[in-house]
Design an enzyme around this catalytic site. Sequence first.
Site, short mmCIF file in Angstrom:
data_model
loop_
_atom_site.label_atom_id
_atom_site.label_comp_id
_atom_site.label_asym_id
_atom_site.label_seq_id
_atom_site.Cartn_x
_atom_site.Cartn_y
_atom_site.Cartn_z
N LYS A 3 34.11 -28.84 -19.46
CA LYS A 3 33.02 -29.76 -19.09
C LYS A 3 33.46 -31.14 -19.56
O LYS A 3 33.53 -31.41 -20.75
CB LYS A 3 31.71 -29.34 -19.77
CG LYS A 3 30.56 -30.30 -19.52
CD LYS A 3 29.32 -29.88 -20.30
CE LYS A 3 28.19 -30.88 -20.14
NZ LYS A 3 26.99 -30.52 -20.93
N TYR A 5 34.34 -28.37 -23.97
CA TYR A 5 33.30 -29.37 -23.72
C TYR A 5 33.69 -30.66 -24.44
O TYR A 5 33.70 -30.70 -25.67
CB TYR A 5 31.96 -28.82 -24.21
CG TYR A 5 30.76 -29.72 -24.10
CD1 TYR A 5 30.73 -30.87 -23.32
CD2 TYR A 5 29.58 -29.39 -24.79
CE1 TYR A 5 29.62 -31.67 -23.23
CE2 TYR A 5 28.45 -30.18 -24.71
CZ TYR A 5 28.47 -31.31 -23.94
OH TYR A 5 27.35 -32.10 -23.86
#
EC number: 4.3.3.7
Length: 292
Positions: free
Chosen positions: A161, A133
């Site tokens: 992400k 992320y």
Amino acid sequence: MIAGSMVALVTPFDAQGRLDWDSLAKLVDFHLQEGTNAIVAVGTTGESATLDVEEHIQVIRRVVDQVKGRIPVIAGTGANSTREAVALTEAAKSGGADACLLVTPYYNKPTQEGMYQHFRHIAEAVAIPQILYNVPGRTSCDMLPETVERLSKVPNIIGIKEATGDLQRAKEVIERVGKDFLVYSGDDATAVELMLLGGKGNISVTANVAPRAMSDLCAAAMRGDAAAARAINDRLMPLHKALFIESNPIPVKWALHEMGLIPEGIRLPLTWLSPRCHEPLRQAMRQTGVLA
């Protein structure tokens, strides 16, 4: 493959800041009914920073129990301590999560090599699918595409992400990693374009309040129907913007309260949405059809 519309689920609290399990179950059921493809529990939007470790694990278990295997549950288990991230990831695995989402280490600002070693260590320590992320706007720590490429070759690391909102960056990441490595958007406003570049879904704040529309948007983008996906995105754009009128998740929790789905509860140092922001957010909700 975990793909499509993945809601970055809020964590409901009551007015005293206690976890509200009934509202959490209601939210999970809402997403199951409205076509959400996966649930991300205890991420940034889930106020992971103000949950203690026991609460963090409890929320994961409650979401898993409520979902009952119908869609994947992704647990936020990132930390700026590698040891703590391993412990949270182990707990998520034992709690039944299908995958984990691990934010780049914040505040201590490791080098690219430090980030590589951090994520590789977690992946080697816990056998569960792991999603990187990258959100430098919150962490002051930016994982560069070449580091993502290195990590894409590590077993158990399945995707990233990418929440910079930088489509050129996303394009470079997609081109660098193999076709089996999953690149997700973490920015609602640019998610359509990232998916049209080859991304596999969107980890979404907007999906909290407009799950069906976000599910339809992701499905259209991933099948290459750019016109349909962009049309939905144009309709949702006022909401994408208004949900960041103050720091996330302040606006989205207010919106869910306005919809009658959660009580008025948030933990300090976050505060409830400022009164001056109520009408702009309410207007965006009406424009997009989530509020009558």
